[in-house]
Design an enzyme around this catalytic site. Structure first.
Site, PDB file in Angstrom:
ATOM      1  N   GLU A 141      -0.051   5.025  -4.460  1.00 16.79           N
ATOM      2  CA  GLU A 141      -0.004   4.497  -6.035  1.00 16.79           C
ATOM      3  C   GLU A 141       0.405   5.863  -6.704  1.00 16.79           C
ATOM      4  O   GLU A 141       0.074   5.984  -7.964  1.00 16.79           O
ATOM      5  CB  GLU A 141      -1.601   4.185  -6.465  1.00 16.79           C
ATOM      6  CG  GLU A 141      -1.857   2.829  -6.115  1.00 16.79           C
ATOM      7  CD  GLU A 141      -3.169   2.420  -6.719  1.00 16.79           C
ATOM      8  OE1 GLU A 141      -3.406   1.175  -6.933  1.00 16.79           O
ATOM      9  OE2 GLU A 141      -4.194   3.459  -6.515  1.00 16.79           O
ATOM     10  N   ASP A 255     -10.414   0.145   0.257  1.00 16.03           N
ATOM     11  CA  ASP A 255     -10.736   1.491   0.041  1.00 16.03           C
ATOM     12  C   ASP A 255     -11.968   2.170   0.521  1.00 16.03           C
ATOM     13  O   ASP A 255     -12.171   3.212   1.190  1.00 16.03           O
ATOM     14  CB  ASP A 255     -10.666   1.932  -1.536  1.00 16.03           C
ATOM     15  CG  ASP A 255      -9.500   1.399  -2.132  1.00 16.03           C
ATOM     16  OD1 ASP A 255      -8.422   1.410  -1.579  1.00 16.03           O
ATOM     17  OD2 ASP A 255      -9.738   0.978  -3.489  1.00 16.03           O
TER      18      ASP A 255
HETATM   19  O1  RIB Z   1      -8.047  -1.187  -4.215  1.00 18.24           O
HETATM   20  C1  RIB Z   1      -8.689  -1.253  -5.288  1.00 18.24           C
HETATM   21  C2  RIB Z   1      -8.298  -0.720  -6.594  1.00 18.24           C
HETATM   22  O2  RIB Z   1      -6.995  -0.869  -6.752  1.00 18.24           O
HETATM   23  C3  RIB Z   1      -8.902  -0.808  -7.914  1.00 18.24           C
HETATM   24  O3  RIB Z   1      -9.874   0.113  -8.161  1.00 18.24           O
HETATM   25  C4  RIB Z   1      -7.550  -0.408  -9.114  1.00 18.24           C
HETATM   26  O4  RIB Z   1      -7.768   0.326  -9.779  1.00 18.24           O
HETATM   27  C5  RIB Z   1      -6.264  -0.581  -7.937  1.00 18.24           C
HETATM   28  O5  RIB Z   1      -5.992   0.664  -7.767  1.00 18.24           O
END
Ligand code: RIB
Length: 309
Positions: A141, A255
């Site tokens: 990201e 995450d």
């Molecule tokens: O993986 C989940 C996350 O993906 C969210 O919190 C959102 O911000 C995106 O980045």
């Protein structure tokens, strides 16, 4: 003391609406409620590790808005080292637009904003911190050149994990060669490998394709089916199952898995990779039982004690 886990990654403000199901293309649905939250794959992974008790640092970039100030307070409360978090003038903080369905599934659109301004020079300014990290954790990201640069700075100094999320079709495969583990979910693996749909019958084929692309080791997260692991030294896929639960919100589960994996690699280095993955699956499974991201990530006290032995 230098942080054991360093994350070079994203922060997003999450705008989440809850809906009976995910909308079809062109469809408008009436949702049931709305919530503003704090996310971004980088920060989520960092908060997971911090909530498990890890010393963590986040190298990230925010816009100059009140969201950034709110987020910095949250990171401070979790004892995350934010000395290398920068505020970018004339940029807005990254944001994510999330729909969560009643069955816990989600779909997300992100606008990167200031995350795009995380540069290789920014990573350079944290060179000592990156070099002394036991585990470096990155995602897709923020600009790939920054991830690549951070991996190069960290090479030979510790263990590195790259989460290929969100998925990109073509990217510099040097990233795959530089990290110790490359981790993706089924959807991301479909984009990267072109194998579709991915299910238990073809995970070996997926692993082979990723290993052929240069990965040293891969983890394929499989939602309720756990995760699959293969490496250059043992290409045969091992599947690590997880407990079946009824999810309310799967946002950030990947995450939670990655933050926990970093934690177990940094704090329990004697564990086998299979065992680190099994324990990270327990943390991720726990996270889908609550709404939101940070609020759903368990602390050590919320988890069975034998996870930390
Ligand atoms: O993986 C989940 C996350 O993906 C969210 O919190 C959102 O911000 C995106 O980045």
């Amino acid at each position: 003391m230098a942080p054991k886990i360093v994350i070079v990654g994203s922060c997003m403000i999450d705008f989440t609406c809850f809906s009976p199901r995910l909308p079809k293309p062109g469809e408008t649905l009436i949702g049931t409620r709305f919530e503003k939250g704090y996310g971004g794959k980088g920060a989520n992974q960092c908060i997971t590790a911090a909530k498990l008790g890890a010393s963590t640092a986040l190298i990230a970039s925010f816009g100059s808005d009140t969201f950034a100030q709110e987020y910095l307070e949250i990171l401070k409360k979790e004892n995350v080292d934010i000395s290398h978090v920068k505020i970018q003038k004339d940029k807005h903080s990254g944001n994510a637009h999330i729909v969560v369905a009643e069955n816990g599934e989600n779909s997300i659109v992100i606008v990167l904003g200031a995350n795009e301004s995380l540069t290789p020079e920014h990573a350079d300014s944290a060179i000592d911190m990156i070099k002394s990290a036991s585990v470096l954790l990155c995602q897709f990201e923020v600009p790939l050149e920054t991830t690549l640069h951070a991996l190069k700075l960290h090479q030979g100094h510790g263990f590195s994990i790259v989460n290929g999320a969100p998925a990109l079709k073509n990217f510099d495969s040097e990233i795959l060669r530089l990290c110790d583990i490359f981790c993706v979910n089924e959807t991301e693996a479909e984009v990267i490998t072109g194998i579709q749909p991915i299910d238990l019958s073809n995970v070996q084929q997926v692993a082979d394709k990723l290993l052929d692309k240069g990965c040293n080791a891969i983890i394929l997260t499989l939602g309720p089916l756990g995760a699959a692991y293969a490496s250059k030294t043992n290409r045969n896929v091992t599947r690590i199952p997880t407990t079946k639960v009824h999810p309310v919100d799967t946002t950030g589960a990947g995450d939670a898995f990655l933050g926990a994996l970093a934690y177990f690699k940094a704090y329990h280095p004697q564990l086998s990779m299979d065992e680190c993955i099994r324990r990270a699956c327990v943390v991720a499974t726990q996270s889908v039982l609550k709404f939101g991201t940070h609020a759903s990530f368990p602390t050590k006290n919320d988890l069975p004690i034998d996870l930390f032995i």
